[in-house]
Design a protein around this motif. Structure first.
Motif, short mmCIF file in Angstrom:
data_model
loop_
_atom_site.label_atom_id
_atom_site.label_comp_id
_atom_site.label_asym_id
_atom_site.label_seq_id
_atom_site.Cartn_x
_atom_site.Cartn_y
_atom_site.Cartn_z
N TYR A 148 0.84 -1.20 0.00
CA TYR A 148 0.00 0.00 0.00
C TYR A 148 0.87 1.25 0.00
O TYR A 148 0.56 2.24 -0.62
N GLU A 149 1.97 1.18 0.76
CA GLU A 149 2.80 2.37 0.92
C GLU A 149 3.63 2.64 -0.33
O GLU A 149 4.08 3.76 -0.55
N ALA A 150 3.82 1.60 -1.16
CA ALA A 150 4.61 1.80 -2.38
C ALA A 150 3.73 2.32 -3.52
O ALA A 150 4.24 2.76 -4.54
N ASN A 151 2.42 2.28 -3.34
CA ASN A 151 1.47 2.63 -4.40
C ASN A 151 0.94 4.05 -4.16
O ASN A 151 0.33 4.33 -3.13
N ALA A 152 1.15 4.94 -5.13
CA ALA A 152 0.75 6.34 -4.95
C ALA A 152 -0.76 6.47 -4.75
O ALA A 152 -1.22 7.39 -4.08
N GLU A 170 -1.18 7.73 1.86
CA GLU A 170 -1.56 9.05 2.34
C GLU A 170 -0.34 9.96 2.32
O GLU A 170 0.80 9.48 2.32
N SER A 171 -0.59 11.27 2.36
CA SER A 171 0.54 12.19 2.47
C SER A 171 1.21 11.96 3.82
O SER A 171 0.56 11.52 4.77
N PRO A 172 2.53 12.25 3.91
CA PRO A 172 3.27 11.88 5.12
C PRO A 172 2.64 12.40 6.41
O PRO A 172 2.60 11.70 7.40
N TRP A 173 2.10 13.64 6.38
CA TRP A 173 1.57 14.14 7.64
C TRP A 173 0.25 13.50 8.02
O TRP A 173 -0.04 13.30 9.20
N VAL A 174 -0.56 13.07 7.04
CA VAL A 174 -1.79 12.34 7.36
C VAL A 174 -1.43 10.98 7.94
O VAL A 174 -2.02 10.52 8.93
N ARG A 178 1.28 10.24 9.53
CA ARG A 178 1.79 10.44 10.88
C ARG A 178 0.65 10.67 11.87
O ARG A 178 0.65 10.16 12.97
N LEU A 179 -0.36 11.42 11.44
CA LEU A 179 -1.51 11.74 12.29
C LEU A 179 -2.30 10.47 12.64
O LEU A 179 -2.61 10.21 13.81
N ILE A 180 -2.60 9.67 11.62
CA ILE A 180 -3.39 8.45 11.85
C ILE A 180 -2.60 7.47 12.73
O ILE A 180 -3.10 6.96 13.73
N LEU A 181 -1.32 7.28 12.36
CA LEU A 181 -0.49 6.34 13.12
C LEU A 181 -0.33 6.83 14.56
O LEU A 181 -0.43 6.05 15.51
N GLY A 182 -0.10 8.14 14.71
CA GLY A 182 0.08 8.72 16.04
C GLY A 182 -1.17 8.53 16.89
O GLY A 182 -1.09 8.08 18.04
N ALA A 183 -2.34 8.85 16.33
CA ALA A 183 -3.59 8.72 17.08
C ALA A 183 -3.85 7.26 17.43
O ALA A 183 -4.23 6.93 18.56
N ALA A 184 -3.63 6.36 16.46
CA ALA A 184 -3.89 4.94 16.69
C ALA A 184 -2.98 4.39 17.79
O ALA A 184 -3.43 3.68 18.68
N LEU A 185 -1.70 4.77 17.73
CA LEU A 185 -0.76 4.23 18.71
C LEU A 185 -0.97 4.84 20.09
O LEU A 185 -0.83 4.15 21.10
N THR A 186 -1.34 6.12 20.15
CA THR A 186 -1.64 6.74 21.45
C THR A 186 -2.85 6.06 22.08
O THR A 186 -2.84 5.73 23.27
N LEU A 230 -2.88 -0.87 11.18
CA LEU A 230 -2.41 -2.26 11.21
C LEU A 230 -2.38 -2.88 9.81
O LEU A 230 -1.53 -3.70 9.51
N VAL A 231 -3.32 -2.49 8.94
CA VAL A 231 -3.38 -3.08 7.61
C VAL A 231 -2.45 -2.36 6.64
O VAL A 231 -1.77 -2.98 5.84
N ARG A 232 -2.40 -1.01 6.73
CA ARG A 232 -1.79 -0.25 5.65
C ARG A 232 -0.39 0.27 5.93
O ARG A 232 0.29 0.68 5.01
N TYR A 233 -0.01 0.35 7.21
CA TYR A 233 1.29 0.95 7.50
C TYR A 233 2.25 -0.10 8.04
O TYR A 233 1.86 -1.00 8.78
#
Lengths: 294, 292
Positions: free
Chosen positions: A16-20, A24-28, A30-38, B99-102
């Motif tokens: 998914y990350e290799a496919n444009a 998502e844009s890097p800051w989106v 970071r936001l999703i990953l940050g919120a999910a991990l918090t 979990l799925v995409r990153y």
């Protein structure tokens, strides 16, 4: 959620990350990953760590003393006994229910499947209440049981009944979709070749469902050992006699013996971690044994 | 089954017997045992609640279930459960997405730990959350100076209900996300849609049934939850008392009829939720072409 679902297999996230188009844009990101991990850290990770930290706060000596306490050991024994009765009962039920629902056509099948799931949507407190209404001193069978000197509520049979009720659907709901997906051609072939019912089940069905079965048993076992609400209603809280491990945690906690309460709780937390480990292992095994096209 | 499906719609299967011949053995025994065990362990015990509550006349029943202290518990139990399920829907979706995409360190471990609320006994979760969010706890010590009290307030109930609801949303959304073909998004992107438009117009409609199913499962579970809540709630009547606790309180006062009446209200709600969840799952299966 189930083994049947896991067979699809996890796909590598990198594609998914290799496919444009799927990135998502890097800051989106970071936001999703940050919120999910918090969220994960606040609500899942920290409570888990807190159990062990609180358990060891007063040192190893207090920890070991709390676990070696006769009442704690009695609670361990009672929890093991209740589970050893409840899980096999639901195992036999799960297999027979899945056999009739997945391998045969009959009217009312959907209703039956829904009814099997019913205990999951009932509050654990009500699961305890129903057995008090039936077998308690003022219950339907209360007078008869008293006359025959049989005790169900506030004794081991009540604990077993409440545990069976709350863990009722675990194994059946794991097996039904799995056996439905497998169809009945293999079993029918075995019958045509002259196998009897027992041979069909033992040699054909069981090897096909063993990982799903194990998965269901693991989840059923964890819930049976950890059930609190239902068991709390029917237990009567007699120390050393009708206290399971979770109830023992409650008693210690309410007596302000926090270190001891968390020490006993850490045993249950370890059980939860072992459960999750075994669950991942079974999922991995099931995926390995799955057909390549899945 | 298969040959019947090959027939055109409306055509009667000519050679299919009305009673299908059963090749496999054990049907009467297996179904019989299933029905007897289900009746003995679940159906008959549950019916006891309804039969017992029938000993009350309608005005008496209404008086019990509409008592101000009981109504206050509905408000808290249903309100906090609804809010917790909504919070779980938002953060559960993000967690499933991550979990799925990153790709990130510890992904597999976090994936396994999402099921912790299923595996950790509720009483253990309850005392752990209380220790964390109490005034001297790791998190409570940060929140208290800001004037936010969590433990022993309705906010504590919310925290406990969020904890137990986490896996429901993640585990219903995750498989749908994994099965999603990337072609959908590629097509949207090639037609000039921004990433946000693709999410709102292409992905969300596919994920919505599963998201709602997860929400409904988390909500239904949270309303009946007892073990993880009672330690952190403080259980102050009219303020932080939940409905399952009212049932226990009435039982301890030997008010069996009162306890049963409140239980009937909760059971009726559970049955409605069960129906709603079944409909949602059927919708989800239709939308995504998955069976479960």
């Amino acid at each position: 959620m189930a083994v049947a679902g896991v067979l699809h297999g996890r796909i590598d996230a990198r594609r998914y990350e290799a496919n444009a188009a799927t990135r998502e844009s890097p800051w989106v990101r970071r936001l999703i990953l940050g919120a999910a991990l918090t969220f994960f850290a606040l609500f899942l990770l920290m409570p888990l760590i807190a159990v062990f930290a609180e358990a060891l706060r007063k040192g190893w000596l207090t920890y070991v003393t709390a676990l070696a306490d006769p009442d704690a050991l009695a609670a361990v024994r009672l929890t093991l006994l209740t589970t050893a009765i409840a899980v096999p009962l639901n195992l036999v039920f799960g297999v027979t229910a899945a056999w009739s629902i997945a391998k045969f056509e009959f009217r009312g099948k959907r209703l039956l499947t829904t009814l099997i799931d019913l205990p999951f949507s009932v509050s654990p407190v009500i699961a305890g209440l129903i057995f008090v209404l039936l077998f308690g001193a003022h219950g339907w069978f209360g007078a008869w049981l008293f006359a025959h000197d049989i005790q169900i509520v506030f004794a081991v049979p009540g604990l077993v009944l409440a545990t069976v009720f709350v863990t009722f659907p675990f194994i059946a709901r794991e097996l039904i979709p799995l056996m439905e997906a497998q169809g009945r051609e293999e079993e029918e072939a075995a019958v045509v070749l002259g196998a009897n019912g027992f041979q069909v089940f033992w040699r054909v069905t069981l090897p096909n469902i063993k990982w799903g079965l194990l998965y269901g048993v693991i989840l059923c076992n964890a819930r049976a050992m950890g059930e609190f609400g239902a068991v709390s209603v029917v237990s009567g809280h007699i120390r050393g006699q009708t206290n399971t491990l979770p109830l023992h945690v409650e008693i210690l906690y309410n007596e302000y013996q926090f270190a001891a309460a968390f020490a006993v709780a850490s045993l249950l937390a370890l059980l939860a971690l072992v459960t999750l480990g075994l669950k991942s292992l079974v999922e991995w095994k099931a995926r390995q044994h799955a057909p390549a096209d899945a | 089954m298969t040959h019947r499906m090959l027939l055109p719609f409306g055509a009667a299967p000519v050679f299919t017997p009305i009673r299908q011949t059963r090749v496999l053995p054990g049907f009467p025994l297996a179904l019989g045992y299933t029905l007897v065990y289900l009746s003995l362990m679940v159906l008959i015990p549950l019916s006891a609640v309804f039969i017992k509550s029938a000993s009350l006349s309608w005005p008496e029943f209404w008086a019990v279930v509409s008592e101000p202290r009981v109504v206050a518990t509905y408000r808290l139990s249903f309100g906090a459960a609804l809010l917790a399920a909504a919070i779980n829907a938002v953060f559960g979706l993000m967690l499933a997405w991550a979990l799925v995409r990153y790709e990130f360190p510890g992904r597999k471990l976090i994936d396994a730990l999402v099921d912790l609320p299923f595996a950790l006994p509720t009483a253990v979760a309850g005392i752990a959350l209380t220790a964390l969010y109490a005034g001297n706890g790791w998190i409570g010590a940060w929140l208290e100076p800001l004037g936010i009290k969590v433990a022993f307030t309705p906010l504590g109930v919310l925290v406990a209900l969020i904890f137990i609801g986490v896996p429901f949303v993640v585990r219903t959304v995750q498989p749908i996300l994994e099965d999603l073909e990337t072609e959908l998004e590629e097509a949207a992107a090639s037609l000039g849609a921004s990433r946000r438009q693709t999410f709102a117009r292409v992905l969300l409609p596919v994920l919505l049934p599963a998201l709602l199913t997860g929400f409904a499962l988390a909500f239904a579970r949270a309303v009946g939850e007892y073990g993880s809540v009672i330690f952190i709630a403080g259980n102050i009547p009219m303020v932080s008392e939940i409905t399952p606790l009212i049932i226990i309180t009435k039982l301890e006062q030997y008010d069996y009829v009162g306890a049963t009446a409140v239980a009937v209200v909760m059971l009726v709600f559970s049955f409605i939720m069960l129906l709603a969840i079944n409909l949602l799952q059927a919708w989800s299966a239709k939308r995504t072409g998955r069976n479960r």
